[in-house]
Design a protein around this motif. Structure first.
Motif, PDB file in Angstrom:
ATOM      1  N   GLU A 137     -11.873 -13.185  -5.242  1.00  0.00           N
ATOM      2  CA  GLU A 137     -12.997 -12.599  -4.499  1.00  0.00           C
ATOM      3  C   GLU A 137     -13.396 -11.306  -5.193  1.00  0.00           C
ATOM      4  OE1 GLU A 137     -12.427 -12.095  -0.267  1.00  0.00           O
ATOM      5  OE2 GLU A 137     -10.967 -13.735  -0.282  1.00  0.00           O
ATOM      6  N   ASN A 138     -14.521 -10.806  -4.803  1.00  0.00           N
ATOM      7  CA  ASN A 138     -14.905  -9.487  -5.294  1.00  0.00           C
ATOM      8  C   ASN A 138     -14.619  -8.461  -4.209  1.00  0.00           C
ATOM      9  OD1 ASN A 138     -15.986  -7.201  -6.320  1.00  0.00           O
ATOM     10  ND2 ASN A 138     -17.875  -8.168  -7.072  1.00  0.00           N
ATOM     11  N   HIS A 139     -13.501  -7.730  -4.394  1.00  0.00           N
ATOM     12  CA  HIS A 139     -13.075  -6.728  -3.408  1.00  0.00           C
ATOM     13  C   HIS A 139     -13.576  -5.340  -3.775  1.00  0.00           C
ATOM     14  CE1 HIS A 139     -10.082  -9.402  -1.452  1.00  0.00           C
ATOM     15  NE2 HIS A 139      -9.938  -9.896  -2.662  1.00  0.00           N
ATOM     16  N   GLY A 140     -14.470  -5.267  -4.733  1.00  0.00           N
ATOM     17  CA  GLY A 140     -14.853  -3.948  -5.250  1.00  0.00           C
ATOM     18  C   GLY A 140     -13.987  -3.641  -6.448  1.00  0.00           C
ATOM     19  N   SER A 141     -14.481  -2.773  -7.320  1.00  0.00           N
ATOM     20  CA  SER A 141     -13.799  -2.567  -8.594  1.00  0.00           C
ATOM     21  C   SER A 141     -13.230  -1.164  -8.711  1.00  0.00           C
ATOM     22  CB  SER A 141     -14.792  -2.810  -9.729  1.00  0.00           C
ATOM     23  OG  SER A 141     -15.195  -4.165  -9.707  1.00  0.00           O
ATOM     24  N   LEU A 142     -12.175  -1.039  -9.492  1.00  0.00           N
ATOM     25  CA  LEU A 142     -11.573   0.266  -9.779  1.00  0.00           C
ATOM     26  C   LEU A 142     -11.600   0.501 -11.279  1.00  0.00           C
ATOM     27  CD1 LEU A 142      -8.214   0.675  -7.812  1.00  0.00           C
ATOM     28  CD2 LEU A 142     -10.351   1.901  -7.450  1.00  0.00           C
ATOM     29  N   ASP A 143     -11.825   1.727 -11.668  1.00  0.00           N
ATOM     30  CA  ASP A 143     -11.804   2.061 -13.084  1.00  0.00           C
ATOM     31  C   ASP A 143     -11.135   3.425 -13.231  1.00  0.00           C
ATOM     32  OD1 ASP A 143     -12.213   2.617 -15.710  1.00  0.00           O
ATOM     33  OD2 ASP A 143     -14.377   2.251 -15.691  1.00  0.00           O
ATOM     34  N   GLU A 144      -9.894   3.413 -13.683  1.00  0.00           N
ATOM     35  CA  GLU A 144      -9.169   4.673 -13.822  1.00  0.00           C
ATOM     36  C   GLU A 144      -8.629   4.788 -15.238  1.00  0.00           C
ATOM     37  OE1 GLU A 144      -6.301   5.585 -10.681  1.00  0.00           O
ATOM     38  OE2 GLU A 144      -7.276   4.102  -9.424  1.00  0.00           O
ATOM     39  N   GLY A 181      -1.657   8.336  -8.535  1.00  0.00           N
ATOM     40  CA  GLY A 181      -2.405   7.751  -9.650  1.00  0.00           C
ATOM     41  C   GLY A 181      -1.563   7.375 -10.848  1.00  0.00           C
ATOM     42  N   THR A 182      -0.251   7.205 -10.650  1.00  0.00           N
ATOM     43  CA  THR A 182       0.596   6.872 -11.800  1.00  0.00           C
ATOM     44  C   THR A 182       0.667   5.367 -12.056  1.00  0.00           C
ATOM     45  OG1 THR A 182       2.534   6.920 -10.362  1.00  0.00           O
ATOM     46  CG2 THR A 182       2.057   8.910 -11.600  1.00  0.00           C
ATOM     47  N   VAL A 183       0.258   4.569 -11.095  1.00  0.00           N
ATOM     48  CA  VAL A 183       0.232   3.110 -11.283  1.00  0.00           C
ATOM     49  C   VAL A 183      -1.113   2.576 -10.800  1.00  0.00           C
ATOM     50  CG1 VAL A 183       2.716   2.746 -11.008  1.00  0.00           C
ATOM     51  CG2 VAL A 183       1.246   2.689  -8.995  1.00  0.00           C
ATOM     52  N   PRO A 184      -1.531   1.401 -11.315  1.00  0.00           N
ATOM     53  CA  PRO A 184      -2.786   0.827 -10.806  1.00  0.00           C
ATOM     54  C   PRO A 184      -2.662   0.442  -9.327  1.00  0.00           C
ATOM     55  CG  PRO A 184      -1.788  -0.599 -12.502  1.00  0.00           C
ATOM     56  CD  PRO A 184      -0.939   0.609 -12.399  1.00  0.00           C
ATOM     57  N   ARG A 185      -3.750   0.627  -8.610  1.00  0.00           N
ATOM     58  CA  ARG A 185      -3.759   0.309  -7.175  1.00  0.00           C
ATOM     59  C   ARG A 185      -4.137  -1.154  -6.963  1.00  0.00           C
ATOM     60  NH1 ARG A 185      -7.186   2.109  -2.848  1.00  0.00           N
ATOM     61  NH2 ARG A 185      -8.588   3.241  -4.217  1.00  0.00           N
ATOM     62  N   PHE A 186      -4.552  -1.837  -8.027  1.00  0.00           N
ATOM     63  CA  PHE A 186      -4.878  -3.256  -7.892  1.00  0.00           C
ATOM     64  C   PHE A 186      -3.692  -4.104  -8.360  1.00  0.00           C
ATOM     65  CE2 PHE A 186      -6.604  -1.625 -11.886  1.00  0.00           C
ATOM     66  CZ  PHE A 186      -6.089  -2.507 -12.834  1.00  0.00           C
ATOM     67  N   ASN A 187      -3.574  -5.302  -7.765  1.00  0.00           N
ATOM     68  CA  ASN A 187      -2.494  -6.205  -8.167  1.00  0.00           C
ATOM     69  C   ASN A 187      -3.022  -7.221  -9.183  1.00  0.00           C
ATOM     70  OD1 ASN A 187      -3.909  -8.145  -6.766  1.00  0.00           O
ATOM     71  ND2 ASN A 187      -2.565  -8.138  -4.984  1.00  0.00           N
ATOM     72  N   SER A 188      -2.212  -8.217  -9.521  1.00  0.00           N
ATOM     73  CA  SER A 188      -2.617  -9.139 -10.588  1.00  0.00           C
ATOM     74  C   SER A 188      -3.754 -10.065 -10.143  1.00  0.00           C
ATOM     75  CB  SER A 188      -1.421  -9.948 -11.076  1.00  0.00           C
ATOM     76  OG  SER A 188      -0.885 -10.690 -10.016  1.00  0.00           O
ATOM     77  N   ILE A 215      -7.159  -4.704  -4.166  1.00  0.00           N
ATOM     78  CA  ILE A 215      -6.898  -3.263  -4.186  1.00  0.00           C
ATOM     79  C   ILE A 215      -6.220  -2.833  -2.886  1.00  0.00           C
ATOM     80  CG2 ILE A 215      -7.986  -0.990  -4.332  1.00  0.00           C
ATOM     81  CD1 ILE A 215     -10.280  -2.480  -5.901  1.00  0.00           C
ATOM     82  N   SER A 216      -5.042  -2.219  -3.022  1.00  0.00           N
ATOM     83  CA  SER A 216      -4.292  -1.769  -1.844  1.00  0.00           C
ATOM     84  C   SER A 216      -4.898  -0.511  -1.263  1.00  0.00           C
ATOM     85  CB  SER A 216      -2.851  -1.455  -2.233  1.00  0.00           C
ATOM     86  OG  SER A 216      -2.227  -2.595  -2.720  1.00  0.00           O
ATOM     87  N   ASP A 217      -4.616  -0.260   0.037  1.00  0.00           N
ATOM     88  CA  ASP A 217      -4.944   1.038   0.631  1.00  0.00           C
ATOM     89  C   ASP A 217      -4.149   2.120  -0.099  1.00  0.00           C
ATOM     90  OD1 ASP A 217      -6.576  -0.178   2.410  1.00  0.00           O
ATOM     91  OD2 ASP A 217      -5.195  -0.066   4.106  1.00  0.00           O
ATOM     92  N   ILE A 218      -4.682   3.346  -0.034  1.00  0.00           N
ATOM     93  CA  ILE A 218      -3.965   4.459  -0.675  1.00  0.00           C
ATOM     94  C   ILE A 218      -2.563   4.595  -0.080  1.00  0.00           C
ATOM     95  CG2 ILE A 218      -3.936   6.983  -0.957  1.00  0.00           C
ATOM     96  CD1 ILE A 218      -6.210   6.266  -2.515  1.00  0.00           C
ATOM     97  N   GLU A 219      -2.452   4.414   1.232  1.00  0.00           N
ATOM     98  CA  GLU A 219      -1.140   4.554   1.871  1.00  0.00           C
ATOM     99  C   GLU A 219      -0.838   3.355   2.759  1.00  0.00           C
ATOM    100  OE1 GLU A 219       0.126   7.885   4.072  1.00  0.00           O
ATOM    101  OE2 GLU A 219      -0.603   9.351   2.603  1.00  0.00           O
ATOM    102  N   LEU A 220       0.418   2.941   2.761  1.00  0.00           N
ATOM    103  CA  LEU A 220       0.876   1.913   3.700  1.00  0.00           C
ATOM    104  C   LEU A 220       2.253   2.327   4.216  1.00  0.00           C
ATOM    105  CD1 LEU A 220       0.547  -1.002   4.952  1.00  0.00           C
ATOM    106  CD2 LEU A 220       1.919  -1.788   3.009  1.00  0.00           C
ATOM    107  N   PRO A 221       2.332   2.762   5.498  1.00  0.00           N
ATOM    108  CA  PRO A 221       3.656   3.117   6.021  1.00  0.00           C
ATOM    109  C   PRO A 221       4.514   1.859   6.162  1.00  0.00           C
ATOM    110  CG  PRO A 221       1.972   3.329   7.733  1.00  0.00           C
ATOM    111  CD  PRO A 221       1.255   2.930   6.473  1.00  0.00           C
TER     112      PRO A 221
END
Ligand SMILES: [Zn+2]
Lengths: 473, 440
Positions: B104-111, B274-281, B285-291
Motif C-alpha cells: 500500500e502507499n502509507h506515505g513516504s519517508l526520506d531521511e 533517528g538512528t534507525v529507519p522508521r519503516f519496515n521491509s 511506517i511505525s508511530d514515533i512511539e509505541l509503549p
C-alpha cells in the motif's frame, strides 16, 4: 568469468594477491500452520581480492565483477595493507597461501532441479497435515532450505580451485498445549550436503509422525528432576556439546587473542597441545572434511590449503588445534585446513568445519542398561557458555528418565550444566557405529566483522557420569 | 544510491501487469573494517556491498528474491528483469497465501544523515598511536549504510546514515577486561584520544587480584550494557505477538496468567533518535512511539501486518520478525554516584555475555557475567570477581526482585555486522536487584 585470466591482467606491486569469487543461492520454503510463510531465494555474489604487501594482508570486497572493478579493488586492498603494515600483529609471507589446484563437488542423488518450488511446497503442506494430528497441537511448521555455493579461487602463485557445494536442510516442528504447559518439539533443524532425496515423502512423514507424537508426550510429561546423575546425550545434543566445548576453545585464533573483544578467549593455552588430558581415554575427536554428506566438507579452505582428516584429541589427549596456515605461523601448532569465510564480503579466519567425535564400542542398550539413575536428552534447545569456554549450561527439547538400566518415562525441560574439562573426563561410554549420526548447523557466529558459518558435527550417543541435571523455571 | 534505486525501481514497476503487486527494497553499505589485536592490526579491508529484494504478489500467491547488485544500472536492470521472469514462472505453482500483505502507499519517508567520517587513507594513523602501551582488541567500522524500499502502490522510503564505531576491550596481565564502544557520526580526534585514555584509567582499577564467589543469590547491580543484553532477549520469543500466539514466548505468562513485571519497569519503542529507519521491509511506517510495558504491565506487543491478518488484530507496523528496533527503557531515581551506596553489599556487573533462554516459556534466561565485575561491601568496591553463570527469570530481575533503576540512560549501540552493519541500539539505565541467581 575466468579468474586465472583476470589474475594475469591485474597490475599490482605486492608479494602475493588472490581472488575468491563466491556465489551462493539460498532458498527457504516454509509452510506454517498451513499458510505459506516463505518462498524466498537469495543470491549472494561477489569477489574478495586479498593482497599481501610488506607482510600485511589487506582485502577489498566488491560486487563489481568487471575487470576494471576488480583492478580498483586490488589497488584499494594493496593500499590498505601498505598503510597497516607498520602496525602488523604478525608479518606474514606468501607461504600461508600455498599453490593449489583442484576441485570439489558435493555428491548428490537428486539434483536441486529435480523438484519444482511447487512440488516442495506440496510436500511441506502435507507435512503440516501430518504434524497436526492432535487437537492439542496449537502450531506447526515445515521448512526446506536449499543452498548451492560455488567458490572459485585463483591467485598470483598459480592456484586455481573450483568447488561446488550443495546443502539441504529441513525442519518439522510442532507446539502443543496442555493447560499451562506448552512444549515445542522439532526435528533438530539439521542439514547435510546432499540432494533433494531429503524430501522423500516416506522419510518426511516418518519425521513428522515422530515430532507430533513426541510433543504430545512432552505436554503430558513430568518436569526433569534436579540432582547429580548420569547423563546420556543423543547425537543431536552432542552436536552442540562438541561445538561449544571442544570446537571453539580449540580455535587457535581465539587462543592467540583475536576474538577477545567478541566471542572470547580460551581456557586452552598453546603449551597444552600434546599434554592436556582434555577428556577420558574414550574421547577421540577429529577434524574431518572428508565425510561426504557432512555439512562442512570441502576440498580446500579459503586460503587454498588442501583439506585432510586430522586427530585433534586422541585417547583423551589434546594434540592439535583448529588453526589454519596463518595461525600455524603465529603459534607453531600444526595447521588444519580451516581458514574459512562466510561469503565474498568477509575475510577468512579460523573456523570449525566438520568436527566429529569418533564412534566407540558400546551399543545403545549397553549404555542405557549401565545407568542406575539418569536422564537421556535429545535435540538441543538452549546453549550458553562463558568466554573462556569453561562454564556451560545446555538444554534439550526431549528427555527420558533412566532408572535401574531402563528407560521409564518422558521428561520435559531437561537441562544440565558443567565445566568443560571435568565434563569430558567424566565421559564413561561412547556409542558404536550403530548410534553414530551426522548433523550440521548453519548458525555458528564468530569474528569481527561478524560471520555466520556452516559446521558439521557427527557423533555417537555418549554417557557422562555425575552431572548436574535440572528442569524448567 | 538513492537516485539509482528509485530510477531502477520505477523502470521495473513500469513493466508490471495490473494483477502484479511488487515491493522492491535495497540495503547496503560502504565500509572500512580494521580488526585489532594487542593494539596492532590483525586484518584490514573494505567492503562495498548492496543487495536488492523483490516481493511479488499475484493471485494471492507470494514469492521473494534478493540478490547482490553490481551498481551498474544497465547490468542490474537486465538481471532484475530475468529474476522477475523466474518469479512469474514459479509463483503459479505455489499455494495461496491467505495472510499475504498487499503493498500500500502509507506515505513516504526520506531521511539522509550525513556525518564527518575519517578518510580510510588516514584511519590507521588516527586510530592506532593512542592505543600503544596497552593490550587493546577490537573492531573499527566506518562508512555509510543505506536502506530503501518502494512499491507498486507508489510508496517510496529512504534512510541513509554515515557512522563509525570502535568496539573494543582492554585487558590487563591478570586477564581482567574493560569493554567500551566509541561510536558516532562526526569524528573528533581529541575526543577519541581522551576516550581511549579514560578506558586505560578504568583498566587500572582492575589490578586487584579477583575473588571467587560461591553460587547463590546476591544483591546485584547490572549496568546499562548488561541491561541492554537482557532487553535484547525480548526480541527473541518475547514481545512478538506472533510468538505469543504460537506458544513460543516468555510473555505468555503476562498475557495468559496475569503475571506482571515491576512497577519500576517501563519499555517502549521510540524512533525519535533517528538512528534507525522508521519503516519496515514492507515500507510500512511505525508511530514515533509505541509503549510496550508501562509500570510493569504489558500494554502492547509488536504486531506485524501479517500477524494482524492471521489473528484479526490491528497492525502496529512491526517488522516481519516482530523484534525491537529502537527500544528505550525508562530511567529511575538512583543517581550514578549513589549506585554503590544503594547496592551496599553485593555484586556489581558491568556486562553480561552469551544469553539464552534456559526456559523460554518460564521466562528464564541464563548467561555469564563478563568484563569489569566487582564484589562490593558497605558501598565500596572490594575486588574484581571471577566470572559467574546466572540463571534467573525476567519475572524476577525485571519483576519482584527489581528494587530500583538508575537515573541515567545510555545508548548501547548495535555494533553487530552479521549480514551487514547494524544500526541503532538499546537505550536503557542500570538496575539494582534485591537478589539475582548465580549458579555456577
Ligand atoms: Zn559457534
Amino acid at each position: 568469468m575466468n579468474l586465472v585470466e583476470i589474475i594475469s591482467k591485474i597490475d599490482l606491486d605486492a608479494e602475493w594477491f588472490g581472488l575468491r569469487e563466491y556465489k551462493e543461492n539460498t532458498t527457504y520454503h516454509v509452510i506454517r500452520d498451513k499458510n505459506p510463510l516463505s518462498n524466498e531465494t537469495s543470491i549472494d555474489h561477489g569477489i574478495m581480492v586479498e593482497v599481501l604487501k610488506n607482510g600485511q594482508f589487506g582485502y577489498c570486497a566488491t560486487s563489481d565483477l568487471s575487470l576494471s572493478g576488480i583492478q580498483r579493488a586490488a589497488t584499494t586492498a594493496q593500499e590498505s595493507a601498505l598503510r597497516a603494515s607498520k602496525y602488523s600483529v604478525f608479518s606474514f609471507e606468501s607461504n600461508v597461501r600455498p599453490k593449489s589446484k583442484g576441485e570439489y563437488l558435493t555428491p548428490l542423488e537428486l539434483p536441486f532441479d529435480s523438484l519444482s518450488a511447487g512440488e516442495i511446497n506440496d510436500i511441506l503442506m502435507k507435512a503440516n497435515d501430518w504434524l497436526l494430528n492432535d487437537s492439542r497441537i496449537m502450531s506447526v511448521s515445515a521448512m526446506a532450505m536449499l543452498v548451492e555455493t560455488t567458490i572459485n579461487y585463483a591467485c598470483s602463485n598459480g592456484s586455481d580451485i573450483h568447488q561446488k557445494i550443495n546443502i539441504v536442510g529441513s525442519d518439522y516442528s510442532a507446539t502443543a498445549k496442555n493447560g499451562q504447559i506448552i512444549q515445542t518439539r522439532t526435528d533438530g533443524r539439521s542439514g547435510n550436503q546432499m540432494g533433494l532425496e531429503r524430501f522423500n515423502q516416506d522419510l518426511v512423514r516418518e519425521k513428522c509422525n515422530k515430532v507430533s507424537s513426541q510433543v504430545i508426550e512432552l505436554i503430558e510429561a513430568e518436569q526433569c528432576p534436579t540432582g547429580e546423575m548420569s547423563l546420556v546425550l543423543a547425537p543431536d545434543q552432542m552436536m552442540l556439546q562438541i561445538h561449544e566445548s571442544i570446537g571453539h576453545p580449540l580455535e587457535i585464533d581465539r587462543i592467540l587473542g583475536d576474538e577477545r573483544n567478541y566471542a572470547g578467549w580460551s581456557f586452552v593455552q598453546l603449551e597444552d597441545f600434546g599434554k592436556l588430558q582434555y577428556g577420558s581415554d574414550l574421547m577421540n575427536v577429529t577434524f574431518d572434511p572428508t565425510i561426504s554428506n557432512e555439512m562442512a566438507s570441502y576440498g580446500f579452505d579459503d586460503g587454498g590449503f588442501k583439506a585432510s582428516k586430522e586427530h585433534l584429541i586422541k585417547d583423551g589427549v589434546l594434540l592439535r588445534g583448529l588453526g589454519a596456515l596463518e595461525s600455524q605461523e603465529r603459534s607453531e601448532v600444526p595447521a588444519v585446513a580451516n581458514f574459512r569465510s562466510c561469503s565474498w564480503n568477509r575475510a577468512p579466519i579460523d573456523r570449525m568445519a566438520n568436527l566429529n567425535l569418533e564412534a566407540g564400542d558400546s551399543s545403545f542398550e549397553d549404555i542405557i542398561s549401565s545407568v542406575e539413575y539418569g536422564v537421556y536428552m535429545e535435540t538441543n534447545r538452549s546453549w550458553s557458555i562463558d568466554d573462556y569456554r569453561n562454564k556451560f549450561q545446555f538444554g534439550s527439547e526431549y528427555g527420558k528418565l533412566i532408572e535401574n538400566g531402563k528407560i521409564t518415562k518422558t521428561l520435559r525441560d531437561p537441562n544440565y550444566r558443567a565445566i568443560t574439562v571435568p565434563f569430558w573426563n567424566s565421559l564413561s561410554k561412547v556409542g558404536d557405529e550403530s548410534t553414530f549420526e551426522v548433523h550440521g548447523t548453519p548458525n555458528c557466529g564468530k569474528g569481527e566483522p561478524n560471520q555466520v558459518i556452516r559446521v558439521g558435527h557427527a557423533s555417537p550417543i555418549c554417557l557422562f557420569d555425575n552431572i548436574q541435571v535440572f528442569g524448567g523455571a | 544510491m538513492k537516485e539509482y534505486f528509485f530510477n531502477i525501481s520505477e523502470k521495473v514497476i513500469n513493466t508490471l501487469s495490473n494483477d502484479e503487486h511488487l515491493t522492491i527494497s535495497i540495503n547496503g553499505e560502504n565500509s572500512e573494517f580494521i580488526r585489532i589485536n594487542n593494539a596492532k592490526v590483525r586484518q584490514i579491508g573494505t567492503v562495498a556491498d548492496a543487495s536488492m529484494g523483490m516481493e511479488l504478489i499475484k493471485n494471492n500467491r507470494k514469492v521473494q528474491i534478493s540478490f547482490t547488485i553490481q551498481r551498474d544500472m544497465e547490468k542490474d536492470y537486465k538481471i532484475i528483469i530475468d529474476y522477475l521472469d523466474t518469479m512469474r514462472k514459479n509463483i503459479v505453482s505455489l499455494p495461496e497465501d491467505p495472510l499475504c500483505v498487499l503493498p500500500e502507499n502509507h506515505g513516504s519517508l526520506d531521511e539522509e544523515y550525513t556525518g564527518h567520517l575519517l578518510n580510510p587513507k588516514e584511519s590507521v594513523d588516527a586510530l592506532l598511536p593512542v592505543m600503544s602501551g596497552v593490550d587493546l582488541i577490537g573492531i573499527w567500522a566506518s562508512g555509510d549504510v543505506f536502506v530503501g524500499n518502494t512499491n507498486s502502490a507508489g510508496q517510496k522510503n529512504w534512510f541513509s546514515t554515515e557512522t563509525f564505531s570502535l568496539d573494543y576491550s582492554l585487558i590487563n596481565p591478570l586477564k581482567k577486561m574493560v569493554k567500551e564502544t566509541y561510536a558516532g557520526t562526526h569524528w573528533d580526534q581529541n575526543d577519541y584520544e581522551s576516550f581511549i585514555n579514560s578506558s586505560k584509567e578504568k583498566l587500572s582499577m582492575l589490578n586487584e587480584k579477583s575473588r571467587k564467589i560461591k553460587p547463590g543469590s546476591y544483591r546485584t547491580y547490572i549496568a546499562s550494557a548488561g541491561v541492554s543484553d537482557l532487553i535484547d532477549m525480548f526480541s527473541w520469543g518475547g514481545v512478538s505477538e506472533n510468538s505469543i500466539r504460537k506458544g513460543r514466548s516468555s510473555f505468555i505468562k503476562m498475557r495468559d496468567e496475569g503475571k506482571s513485571l515491576s512497577p519500576c519497569f517501563s519499555l517502549k519503542e521510540d524512533f525519535s533518535s533517528g538512528t534507525v529507519p522508521r519503516f519496515n521491509s514492507n515500507g510500512e511506517i511505525s508511530d514515533i512511539e509505541l509503549p510496550l510495558i508501562i509500570d510493569g504491565a504489558l500494554k502492547n506487543t509488536l504486531i506485524s501486518t501479517r500477524t494482524a491478518n492471521e489473528y484479526n488484530l490491528s497492525t502496529n507496523f512491526a517488522s516481519q520478525g516482530e523484534y525491537l528496533r529502537s527500544p528505550v527503557m525508562k530511567e529511575g531515581l538512583v543517581e550514578e554516584q549513589d549506585i554503590l551506596k544503594e547496592l551496599n553489599t553485593g555484586v556489581y556487573l558491568s556486562n553480561l555475555h552469551y544469553l539464552n533462554w534456559s526456559d523460554q516459556l518460564g521466562g528464564r534466561v541464563t548467561g555469564m557475567t563478563r568484563y569489569a565485575c566487582f564484589w562490593v561491601e558497605d558501598g565500596e568496591i572490594i575486588s574484581p570477581i571471577d566470572d559467574m553463570r546466572f540463571d534467573d527469570t525476567i519475572y524476577n530481575f525485571f519483576g519482584d526482585k527489581l528494587e530500583s533503576v538508575t537515573s541515567k540512560s545510555r545508548l548501547n549501540p548495535s555494533v553487530g555486522t552479521y549480514g551487514g552493519r547494524n544500526l541503532g541500539g538499546v537505550h536503557c539505565p542500570g538496575i539494582i536487584l534485591k537478589s539475582f541467581e548465580l549458579t555456577l
